[in-house]
Design an enzyme around this catalytic site. Structure first.
Site, PDB file in Angstrom:
ATOM      1  N   HIS A 112       0.853  -1.188   0.000  1.00 29.24           N
ATOM      2  CA  HIS A 112       0.000   0.000   0.000  1.00 29.24           C
ATOM      3  C   HIS A 112       0.896   1.248   0.000  1.00 29.24           C
ATOM      4  O   HIS A 112       1.645   1.492   0.944  1.00 29.24           O
ATOM      5  CB  HIS A 112      -0.924  -0.024   1.230  1.00 29.24           C
ATOM      6  N   LEU A 113       0.774   1.993  -1.067  1.00 32.99           N
ATOM      7  CA  LEU A 113       1.571   3.193  -1.281  1.00 32.99           C
ATOM      8  C   LEU A 113       1.497   4.143  -0.084  1.00 32.99           C
ATOM      9  O   LEU A 113       0.429   4.362   0.477  1.00 32.99           O
ATOM     10  CB  LEU A 113       1.019   3.897  -2.524  1.00 32.99           C
ATOM     11  N   HIS A 114       2.637   4.685   0.290  1.00 33.14           N
ATOM     12  CA  HIS A 114       2.654   5.692   1.356  1.00 33.14           C
ATOM     13  C   HIS A 114       3.879   6.577   1.208  1.00 33.14           C
ATOM     14  O   HIS A 114       4.973   6.097   0.977  1.00 33.14           O
ATOM     15  CB  HIS A 114       2.611   5.045   2.745  1.00 33.14           C
ATOM     16  N   GLN A 115       3.657   7.839   1.319  1.00 36.18           N
ATOM     17  CA  GLN A 115       4.747   8.818   1.234  1.00 36.18           C
ATOM     18  C   GLN A 115       5.179   9.238   2.635  1.00 36.18           C
ATOM     19  O   GLN A 115       4.359   9.646   3.449  1.00 36.18           O
ATOM     20  CB  GLN A 115       4.300  10.046   0.449  1.00 36.18           C
TER      21      GLN A 115
END
Ligand SMILES: [Zn+2]
Length: 185
Positions: free
Chosen positions: A143-146
């Protein structure tokens, strides 16, 4: 409640029950048992904490802001105090899978996060970035996270958040040429 390894795990206690002076660390650490241990779920199930968090209330999930396509929460394992994560609601793994709307809002939320951390934490600088894939250091690669990590002039314990880029077994010129050649003309 059970931990990931299946061992017995005590139920979370409200922070007010602790014999301690409430401070920023209370909020940072105590809710993790609720937000990340996936209460009521099969510990063997590979549930995604960034999908579950928006369904919880902000305090339990450590969420600091909710947008239309993305939201912001504190990292449970911060590199620095105030280490934020900006996540799309959608379960996508990599940045190129995000829609233009998600990209735009991840960007605007990141800008806001910087301004807020500048005001609230008097950050002198920031590390911002995404670890894409487990080999690149992503703890939750699915799950993409910055990351938005505030920095101060005297914070000595810096860990690179773009892990995997520090080793340079190949010459930079070689890599650059490879990328340039592959770039669409
Ligand atoms: Zn997810």
């Amino acid at each position: 409640m059970r931990d990931y390894d299946g061992s017995d795990y005590p139920d979370a206690e409200p922070s007010t029950a602790f014999a301690a002076v409430p401070d920023a660390f209370q909020r940072l650490w105590t809710p993790h048992r609720i937000a990340y241990i996936l209460e009521g779920q099969d510990p063997d199930q590979d549930a995604c904490p960034f999908c579950l968090a928006p369904g919880m209330d902000d305090e339990k999930a450590l969420i600091v802001a909710r947008g239309e396509h993305a939201y912001v929460l504190l990292n449970l394992f911060p590199y620095n105090s105030g280490h934020l994560l900006v996540c799309p609601y959608r379960h996508v793994a990599t940045y190129d899978e995000a829609t233009p709307e998600e990209v735009a809002e991840i960007g605007s939320l990141t800008q806001t996060a910087m301004r807020v951390l500048g005001e609230t934490a008097q950050a002198h600088g920031y590390n911002i970035g995404m670890n894409q894939g487990r080999i690149a250091g992503a703890g939750i690669a699915e799950h993409l996270h910055q990351h938005v990590v505030p920095r101060w002039a005297l914070d000595a314990n810096f860990f690179p958040i773009i892990a995997g880029t520090k080793a340079l077994p190949r010459l930079l010129g070689e890599v650059r040429a490879e990328i340039a050649n592959a770039w669409p003309k």
